[in-house]
Design an enzyme around this catalytic site. Structure first.
Site, short mmCIF file in Angstrom:
data_model
loop_
_atom_site.label_atom_id
_atom_site.label_comp_id
_atom_site.label_asym_id
_atom_site.label_seq_id
_atom_site.Cartn_x
_atom_site.Cartn_y
_atom_site.Cartn_z
N ALA A 74 3.40 10.29 0.57
CA ALA A 74 4.58 10.50 1.41
C ALA A 74 5.28 9.14 1.46
O ALA A 74 4.98 8.31 2.31
CB ALA A 74 4.18 10.98 2.80
N TYR A 75 6.18 8.91 0.52
CA TYR A 75 6.73 7.58 0.25
C TYR A 75 7.10 6.73 1.47
O TYR A 75 6.78 5.55 1.50
CB TYR A 75 7.91 7.66 -0.71
CG TYR A 75 7.54 8.13 -2.09
CD1 TYR A 75 6.44 7.60 -2.76
CD2 TYR A 75 8.27 9.12 -2.72
CE1 TYR A 75 6.08 8.05 -4.03
CE2 TYR A 75 7.92 9.57 -4.00
CZ TYR A 75 6.84 9.02 -4.64
OH TYR A 75 6.50 9.46 -5.89
N CYS A 94 4.73 -2.53 3.02
CA CYS A 94 5.04 -3.70 2.19
C CYS A 94 3.97 -4.77 2.36
O CYS A 94 3.31 -4.85 3.39
CB CYS A 94 6.40 -4.28 2.56
SG CYS A 94 7.79 -3.18 2.24
N VAL A 107 0.87 -1.18 0.00
CA VAL A 107 0.00 0.00 0.00
C VAL A 107 0.91 1.22 0.00
O VAL A 107 1.57 1.51 1.00
CB VAL A 107 -0.93 0.02 1.24
CG1 VAL A 107 -1.80 1.27 1.23
CG2 VAL A 107 -1.78 -1.25 1.29
N GLU A 108 0.96 1.91 -1.12
CA GLU A 108 1.82 3.08 -1.24
C GLU A 108 1.12 4.33 -0.73
O GLU A 108 -0.11 4.36 -0.58
CB GLU A 108 2.24 3.28 -2.70
CG GLU A 108 3.10 2.15 -3.21
CD GLU A 108 3.49 2.28 -4.66
OE1 GLU A 108 4.35 1.50 -5.09
OE2 GLU A 108 2.94 3.13 -5.39
N CYS A 143 12.23 -7.04 1.32
CA CYS A 143 13.23 -6.02 1.62
C CYS A 143 13.89 -6.35 2.97
O CYS A 143 13.42 -7.22 3.71
CB CYS A 143 12.61 -4.64 1.63
SG CYS A 143 11.52 -4.32 3.05
N GLU A 156 4.43 -7.94 2.83
CA GLU A 156 4.78 -8.84 3.92
C GLU A 156 4.34 -8.27 5.27
O GLU A 156 3.82 -9.01 6.12
CB GLU A 156 6.30 -9.09 3.95
CG GLU A 156 6.85 -9.71 2.69
CD GLU A 156 7.29 -8.70 1.63
OE1 GLU A 156 8.19 -9.04 0.85
OE2 GLU A 156 6.74 -7.58 1.59
N CYS A 202 11.50 -6.10 5.93
CA CYS A 202 10.53 -7.20 6.00
C CYS A 202 11.20 -8.51 6.39
O CYS A 202 10.59 -9.34 7.06
CB CYS A 202 9.77 -7.33 4.69
SG CYS A 202 8.51 -6.04 4.53
#
Length: 141
Positions: free
Chosen positions: A51-52, A57, A47-48, A90, A59, A93
């Site tokens: 605000a990056y 993620c 879920v993006e 990543c 997981e 995660c």
């Protein structure tokens, strides 16, 4: 349930979650599915956020769902992404997975066609720091 059918069930759940991913910026949907200690499957998607750093993620979503639904141990996890490269968890995660999994827990990495490669958590996060490091009584996990 055979190993193949167990992996197929994780793959189907991860693909269904991946289809619901919110990825307006990267356009890179990821799905993850976990089998817990009771055999239940819990799925999540990435879920993006504009605000990056506030994104989540797949997981992490699957782990949160597992905990919310009463699971406490990851027995297996499958992550599915697009593209030709392996879509492994990543670093953050990998550590999240370690909190709820043993070093030998299988981590299956898939593309749209199915599983591409399987690892153990220990292969992805060797010499990891986990809950047992904090057990002053000398043994857990």
């Amino acid at each position: 349930m055979t190993d193949a059918s167990a992996i197929d069930e994780l793959f189907a759940a991860a693909r269904a979650a991946q289809a619901r991913a919110h990825v307006p910026y990267s356009r890179f949907p990821v799905g993850a599915a976990i089998r817990d200690e009771a055999g239940r499957v819990h799925a999540g998607c990435n879920v993006e956020n504009a605000a990056y750093p506030q994104g989540a993620c797949a997981e992490a979503g699957a782990i949160s769902r597992m905990i919310a639904e009463g699971g406490r141990r990851i027995e297996a996890i499958l992550v599915v992404g697009e593209g030709a490269m392996l879509c492994t968890p990543c670093g953050g995660c990998r550590q999240r997975i370690r909190e709820f999994a043993r070093p030998g827990t299988p981590v299956h990495i898939a593309g749209p066609e199915g599983v591409r490669r399987s690892f153990t958590l220990d292969e992805l996060l060797p010499f990891s720091f986990g809950p047992d490091n904090l057990d002053t009584a000398g043994g857990a996990s």
